[in-house]
Design a protein around this motif. Structure first.
Motif, PDB file in Angstrom:
ATOM      1  N   LEU A  12       0.841  -1.111   0.115  1.00 35.17           N
ATOM      2  CA  LEU A  12       0.099   0.110  -0.025  1.00 35.17           C
ATOM      3  C   LEU A  12       0.878   1.323   0.097  1.00 35.17           C
ATOM      4  O   LEU A  12       0.363   2.385  -0.568  1.00 35.17           O
ATOM      5  CB  LEU A  12      -1.183   0.123   1.378  1.00 35.17           C
ATOM      6  N   LYS A  13       2.074   1.320   0.368  1.00 38.03           N
ATOM      7  CA  LYS A  13       3.031   2.315   0.377  1.00 38.03           C
ATOM      8  C   LYS A  13       3.191   2.868  -1.099  1.00 38.03           C
ATOM      9  O   LYS A  13       3.514   3.934  -1.339  1.00 38.03           O
ATOM     10  CB  LYS A  13       4.353   2.109   1.021  1.00 38.03           C
ATOM     11  N   GLY A  14       2.650   2.155  -2.197  1.00 41.92           N
ATOM     12  CA  GLY A  14       2.993   2.305  -3.429  1.00 41.92           C
ATOM     13  C   GLY A  14       1.881   2.742  -4.156  1.00 41.92           C
ATOM     14  O   GLY A  14       1.920   2.783  -5.390  1.00 41.92           O
ATOM     15  N   VAL A  15       0.628   2.497  -3.268  1.00 37.93           N
ATOM     16  CA  VAL A  15      -0.526   2.819  -4.052  1.00 37.93           C
ATOM     17  C   VAL A  15      -1.013   4.391  -3.392  1.00 37.93           C
ATOM     18  O   VAL A  15      -1.094   4.596  -2.434  1.00 37.93           O
ATOM     19  CB  VAL A  15      -1.498   1.852  -3.756  1.00 37.93           C
ATOM     20  N   ALA A 191      -4.539  -3.548  -1.880  1.00 40.40           N
ATOM     21  CA  ALA A 191      -2.909  -3.714  -2.129  1.00 40.40           C
ATOM     22  C   ALA A 191      -2.634  -4.153  -3.416  1.00 40.40           C
ATOM     23  O   ALA A 191      -1.803  -3.635  -4.136  1.00 40.40           O
ATOM     24  CB  ALA A 191      -2.293  -4.544  -1.049  1.00 40.40           C
ATOM     25  N   THR A 192      -3.085  -5.672  -3.715  1.00 39.78           N
ATOM     26  CA  THR A 192      -2.888  -6.187  -5.143  1.00 39.78           C
ATOM     27  C   THR A 192      -3.468  -5.472  -6.191  1.00 39.78           C
ATOM     28  O   THR A 192      -2.761  -5.243  -7.276  1.00 39.78           O
ATOM     29  CB  THR A 192      -3.330  -7.781  -5.071  1.00 39.78           C
ATOM     30  N   ALA A 193      -4.603  -4.925  -6.146  1.00 43.62           N
ATOM     31  CA  ALA A 193      -5.213  -4.208  -7.481  1.00 43.62           C
ATOM     32  C   ALA A 193      -4.894  -2.800  -7.352  1.00 43.62           C
ATOM     33  O   ALA A 193      -4.563  -2.382  -8.715  1.00 43.62           O
ATOM     34  CB  ALA A 193      -6.981  -4.253  -7.188  1.00 43.62           C
ATOM     35  N   GLY A 194      -4.290  -2.267  -6.645  1.00 39.90           N
ATOM     36  CA  GLY A 194      -3.877  -1.123  -6.315  1.00 39.90           C
ATOM     37  C   GLY A 194      -2.423  -0.878  -7.044  1.00 39.90           C
ATOM     38  O   GLY A 194      -2.197  -0.087  -7.773  1.00 39.90           O
ATOM     39  N   LEU A 200      -0.397   0.403 -14.417  1.00 39.52           N
ATOM     40  CA  LEU A 200      -1.188   0.648 -15.791  1.00 39.52           C
ATOM     41  C   LEU A 200      -1.450   2.265 -16.051  1.00 39.52           C
ATOM     42  O   LEU A 200      -1.116   2.798 -17.085  1.00 39.52           O
ATOM     43  CB  LEU A 200      -2.798   0.152 -15.407  1.00 39.52           C
ATOM     44  N   GLU A 201      -1.597   2.847 -14.851  1.00 39.40           N
ATOM     45  CA  GLU A 201      -1.559   4.292 -14.865  1.00 39.40           C
ATOM     46  C   GLU A 201      -0.334   5.100 -15.547  1.00 39.40           C
ATOM     47  O   GLU A 201      -0.251   6.079 -16.235  1.00 39.40           O
ATOM     48  CB  GLU A 201      -2.108   4.951 -13.842  1.00 39.40           C
TER      49      GLU A 201
END
Length: 236
Positions: A12-15, A191-194, A200-201
């Motif tokens: 989550l630190k990367g989302v 976490a995984t989808a993020g 993708l973005e």
């Protein structure tokens, strides 16, 4: 395989909070962004951790006095119960003329390894609070003490902060856009989808930089997704 709590927090630190709100919206959760809390220090990195909740209620004159600060049910006692790495979320009812914490209390929180303080209220002694190094998201500062408008009622209870329900041990993600709640039941999916959404973005941004038009690109249609997935496969 299921991710453990530490792996989820690391992911989550990367989302971004913006991405998280979109993912949770797709799950039917529309109210996860706290209204009011804003980061006090520009450039503050994103932080993630389990919620440690504090509950304030409206002040009552016979109880909201400086003597309350020495009560066994006080903010001072709550601080000594805060685990390292927690994200303290304080419900202050949106009151902005009574500072719930000053520099000394924030210094103690920092010493205990608290990750951050997030409140829909305000702090006091703001220069001193900044000097403690404790990351803070709040509505700003006020000179008046907490008991001028609030009474501390307890900790590690369900609360409402910035119009959002927060339960102890929900995961909190805070960045330059504010703070969001990730309910425990949805944490692994977010976490995984993020992480995948961020990848993708990033690719979409690279396409925009090349001059690609937005229709079909964002949101991506089937052809765009096929191009993205083919590129991702090639990189592997």
């Amino acid at each position: 395989m299921s991710m453990d709590r530490e792996a989820i927090i690391a992911a989550l630190k990367g989302v971004s909070t913006a991405t998280i709100t979109t993912i949770l919206l797709k799950k039917g959760l529309r109210n996860v962004w706290m209204r009011g809390p804003r980061v006090l220090r520009e450039g503050q990195p994103r932080l993630v951790g389990p919620a440690f909740t504090l509950r304030f209620i409206p002040a009552r004159e016979d109880l909201a006095t400086p003597d309350a600060w020495s009560s066994p049910r006080s903010t001072r006692a709550a601080i000594e119960d805060m685990p390292e790495g927690c994200m303290v979320v304080a419900s202050a009812l949106g009151i902005v003329d009574a500072g719930i914490f000053g520099d000394i209390l924030c210094a103690r929180m920092a010493k205990r390894g608290v990750a951050a303080l997030i409140t829909d209220g305000v702090v006091r002694d703001i220069a001193g609070v900044r000097a403690t190094g404790l990351p803070v998201w709040s509505q700003g500062a006020a000179a008046s003490p907490s008991v001028a408008g609030l009474l501390f009622e307890g900790w590690q209870q369900p609360i409402g902060c910035g119009g959002v329900a927060v339960y102890p041990d929900d995961l909190i993600v805070a960045d330059q856009d504010g703070a969001v709640v990730v309910p425990a039941a949805h944490a692994e999916h977010v976490a995984t989808a993020g992480l995948e959404q961020e990848r993708l973005e990033d690719w979409i941004m690279s396409e925009v930089a090349k001059g690609a038009p937005l229709p079909g690109l964002y949101p991506p249609d089937a052809a765009t997704r096929a191009r993205y997935e083919a590129r991702a496969t090639e990189k592997k």
